[in-house]
Scaffold this motif. Structure first.
Motif, PDB file in Angstrom:
ATOM      1  N   LEU A  22      91.234 -20.176  44.754  1.00 56.06           N
ATOM      2  CA  LEU A  22      92.470 -20.712  45.315  1.00 56.06           C
ATOM      3  C   LEU A  22      93.687 -20.208  44.545  1.00 56.06           C
ATOM      4  O   LEU A  22      94.667 -19.768  45.145  1.00 56.06           O
ATOM      5  N   VAL A  23      93.634 -20.242  43.231  1.00 52.26           N
ATOM      6  CA  VAL A  23      94.753 -19.764  42.412  1.00 52.26           C
ATOM      7  C   VAL A  23      94.975 -18.266  42.645  1.00 52.26           C
ATOM      8  O   VAL A  23      96.114 -17.817  42.840  1.00 52.26           O
ATOM      9  N   ARG A  26      96.449 -17.800  46.202  1.00 53.48           N
ATOM     10  CA  ARG A  26      97.862 -18.192  46.295  1.00 53.48           C
ATOM     11  C   ARG A  26      98.773 -17.171  45.605  1.00 53.48           C
ATOM     12  O   ARG A  26      99.850 -16.853  46.109  1.00 53.48           O
ATOM     13  N   ASN A  27      98.341 -16.632  44.460  1.00 53.02           N
ATOM     14  CA  ASN A  27      99.146 -15.619  43.776  1.00 53.02           C
ATOM     15  C   ASN A  27      99.260 -14.357  44.611  1.00 53.02           C
ATOM     16  O   ASN A  27     100.318 -13.745  44.688  1.00 53.02           O
ATOM     17  N   GLN A  29      99.012 -14.194  47.890  1.00 52.09           N
ATOM     18  CA  GLN A  29      99.844 -14.496  49.052  1.00 52.09           C
ATOM     19  C   GLN A  29     101.329 -14.544  48.678  1.00 52.09           C
ATOM     20  O   GLN A  29     102.176 -14.101  49.452  1.00 52.09           O
ATOM     21  N   LYS A  30     101.652 -15.057  47.497  1.00 56.09           N
ATOM     22  CA  LYS A  30     103.049 -15.089  47.045  1.00 56.09           C
ATOM     23  C   LYS A  30     103.602 -13.682  46.892  1.00 56.09           C
ATOM     24  O   LYS A  30     104.749 -13.412  47.223  1.00 56.09           O
ATOM     25  N   SER A  35     103.914 -17.759  52.609  1.00 56.32           N
ATOM     26  CA  SER A  35     103.933 -19.085  52.003  1.00 56.32           C
ATOM     27  C   SER A  35     103.157 -20.051  52.885  1.00 56.32           C
ATOM     28  O   SER A  35     103.113 -19.897  54.099  1.00 56.32           O
ATOM     29  N   TYR A  36     102.563 -21.001  52.239  1.00 59.35           N
ATOM     30  CA  TYR A  36     101.820 -22.035  52.953  1.00 59.35           C
ATOM     31  C   TYR A  36     102.581 -23.343  52.850  1.00 59.35           C
ATOM     32  O   TYR A  36     103.260 -23.595  51.852  1.00 59.35           O
ATOM     33  N   ARG A  38     102.950 -27.451  52.524  1.00 60.19           N
ATOM     34  CA  ARG A  38     102.302 -28.450  51.679  1.00 60.19           C
ATOM     35  C   ARG A  38     101.080 -29.017  52.399  1.00 60.19           C
ATOM     36  O   ARG A  38     100.061 -29.283  51.788  1.00 60.19           O
ATOM     37  N   PHE A  41      98.089 -26.644  52.142  1.00 63.03           N
ATOM     38  CA  PHE A  41      97.541 -26.614  50.782  1.00 63.03           C
ATOM     39  C   PHE A  41      96.721 -27.871  50.501  1.00 63.03           C
ATOM     40  O   PHE A  41      95.608 -27.799  49.982  1.00 63.03           O
TER      41      PHE A  41
END
Length: 172
Positions: A22-23, A26-27, A29-30, A35-36, A38, A41
């Motif tokens: 997940l981390v 997300r990195n 994707q950033k 962006s996702y 809230r 997530f």
């Protein structure tokens, strides 16, 4: 005490790799500028806990179980006749309820899967994975479970669509 230790092991062995992925996800994707919300997530975290719960409560087998039973499968472990055994209403209802969260969470997390056919396929594939893993620990696999689990995923998707329409909320 051994059951508690095994439960802790089961949860940690599923959630730690999930959190690492997940981390990293997300990195990545950033960096791509994606962006996702809230909601998606939180739904992803709930989905991970849900998956651990499903495999725990369905008695999914592990590779250790397969090695212990020597990967032997017998014909009597398979029931291919739909609704051919005694009807157990409670078990049938629980099989439907088991996959309702899948139908609710998948379209929240992955916008591209927000279609009936995708939820149907996801519910089917997830159920096949559950049933196949149960063969590893010498349990039966039943076509009724497959039918009812897929029905549960569809019910969850219909509930998602109703909620989305009534509240006019946008998860994406």
């Amino acid at each position: 005490m051994d059951d508690l230790i095994f439960l802790g092991y089961e949860i940690l062995s599923a959630l730690i790799p999930f959190l690492i992925v997940l981390v990293l996800f997300r990195n990545t994707q950033k960096k791509k500028g994606v962006s996702y919300t809230r909601y998606s997530f939180i739904a992803l975290i709930v989905f991970a806990v849900y998956l651990v719960g499903v495999y725990h409560f369905t008695g999914a087998g592990t590779i250790y179980d397969g090695l212990m039973y020597q990967f032997e499968w017998r014909q009597d472990q398979f029931n291919w006749g739909p609704f051919s055994n005694n009807i157990d209403v409670v078990a049938y209802v629980l099989n439907v309820v088991l996959l309702i969260p899948l139908g609710l969470l998948v379209p929240v997390i992955w916008e591209k899967l927000n279609k009936f056919s995708n939820i149907l396929a996801t519910g089917f594939m997830f159920t096949i994975l559950i049933e196949a893993s149960q063969l590893l620990n010498n349990r039966r696999t039943d076509i009724d479970d497959i039918i009812l689990n897929v029905l549960g995923a569809v019910v969850g998707f219909v509930l998602f669509k109703l909620f989305d329409k009534i509240t006019k909320s946008k998860f994406y």
